[in-house]
Design a protein around this motif. Structure first.
Motif, PDB file in Angstrom:
ATOM      1  N   ASP A 134       0.839  -1.180   0.019  1.00  0.00           N
ATOM      2  CA  ASP A 134      -0.062   0.098  -0.021  1.00  0.00           C
ATOM      3  C   ASP A 134       0.719   1.285   0.067  1.00  0.00           C
ATOM      4  N   ASP A 135       0.315   2.396  -0.432  1.00  0.00           N
ATOM      5  CA  ASP A 135       1.023   3.770  -0.529  1.00  0.00           C
ATOM      6  C   ASP A 135       2.319   3.643  -1.092  1.00  0.00           C
ATOM      7  N   GLU A 170      -4.375   4.046  -6.985  1.00  0.00           N
ATOM      8  CA  GLU A 170      -5.445   4.652  -6.121  1.00  0.00           C
ATOM      9  C   GLU A 170      -5.733   5.951  -6.187  1.00  0.00           C
TER      10      GLU A 170
HETATM   11 CA    CA Z   1      -3.111   3.674  -0.013  1.00  0.00          CA
END
Ligand code: CA
Ligand code: C2E
Ligand code: CA
Ligand code: CA
Length: 281
Positions: free
Chosen positions: A181-182, A238
């Protein structure tokens, strides 16, 4: 001495005192929030760019506080991590999310069964019982192999590299996928992409947001996608909000996208309706 004086001054700053009081209140309230059933999950669609169809969702926790209204997870997750409340909360999130995925897979039989991404906090990852807990939940709610994806940030991975390796092997043995993530906001070394069994990179929305506006950022996104593909890793973008971003992501052959352009996070009922309506972008 000068530093100390400064600190003391800050403690008696009224705005600061309010923040501290609020925080202490939230800490206390968090302990009761599970039994009081104040949490609920929302689900945001993830779209496969090749087909333009929903291939899965990310589950996102919500806290409906009795007096404060909706409290953002950016606010309460860090507190829950510090106090340890994340452990029962994290179990509840996994249980609720996997139960929902199971229900969807029962209701909608598709060639490619729906997937679900669940966020894992660092604390939760190293809870001794995590694998046991996952096995228990998966036994109760059987899901198609490879359809559960756990989202972990790269900082968490790198800070615990040795113990993480064993854990990721245990995920793999259960056909649980791992999603970073990220991506791009944390650790600078990319060597872990080779070292660990990682299925998907999620490009942080800060990069996606400035695509199109800023040529350099478009180049970063393109470079991330190429790097991932060389390592046989899929990419999700995202925070996709505009058609222009989508066009660029399509051009670099990014696999998946998620963001307000398609849909904001939805309550379970609304998400179910959306799946049933078979939207295509
Ligand atoms: Ca994220
Ligand atoms: P995240 O995992 O990076 O989640 C994505 C965040 O971006 C979500 O915020 C989502 O609502 C928001 N978002 C989605 N599409 C767009 C878009 O197009 N534009 C913009 N500006 N934002 C978009 P949310 O739900 O407020 O969650 C914030 C963070 O809280 C999450 O960031 C994650 O770090 C944490 N979090 C949320 N749910 C959970 C959970 O169930 N477990 C854990 N451990 N953390 C969670
Ligand atoms: Ca996430
Ligand atoms: Ca985030």
């Amino acid at each position: 001495a000068k530093g100390l004086g400064g600190a003391r001054h800050q403690v008696f700053d009224p705005a600061m005192r309010d923040r501290v009081t609020t925080r202490l209140q939230l800490e206390t309230d968090l302990r009761w929030a599970i039994v009081r059933q104040e949490f609920f999950m929302q689900y945001q669609p993830i779209v496969a760019l090749e087909s333009g169809r929903i291939c899965g969702f990310e589950s996102l926790v919500r806290w409906q506080h009795p007096r404060r209204g909706l409290v953002s997870p950016d606010r309460f997750i860090p507190i829950a991590e510090e106090t340890g409340a994340i452990l029962p909360l994290g179990r509840w999130i996994l249980d609720t999310s996997i139960a929902q995925l199971h229900a969807w897979q029962q209701q909608f039989s598709q060639d490619a069964p729906l997937t679900l991404n669940v966020n894992l906090s660092g604390k939760q990852l190293f809870e001794a019982d995590l694998i046991l807990e996952l096995d228990r939940i998966l036994a109760r709610y059987p899901i198609a192999p490879g359809t559960l994806k756990l989202e972990i940030t790269e900082t968490v991975l790198m800070e615990n590299a040795t113990s993480v390796e064993t854990l990721l092997e245990q995920f793999r043995a259960r056909q649980i996928q791992v999603c970073i993530d990220d991506f791009g906001t944390g650790y600078s070394s990319l060597s872990y992409l080779r070292r660990f069994p990682i299925d998907t990179l999620k490009i942080d929305r800060s990069f996606v947001a400035s695509m199109g506006i800023d040529r350099e950022n478009s180049e970063i996104v393109r470079a991330i996608v190429m790097l991932a593909h060389n390592l046989k890793i899929d990419v999700t973008a995202e925070g996709v909000e505009s058609e222009e971003q989508l066009v660029q992501l399509w051009a670099v052959q990014c696999e998946y996208a998620q963001g307000y352009f398609f849909s904001k996070p939805l309550d379970a009922d609304r998400a179910t309706e959306l799946i049933g309506s078979r939207p295509q972008w």
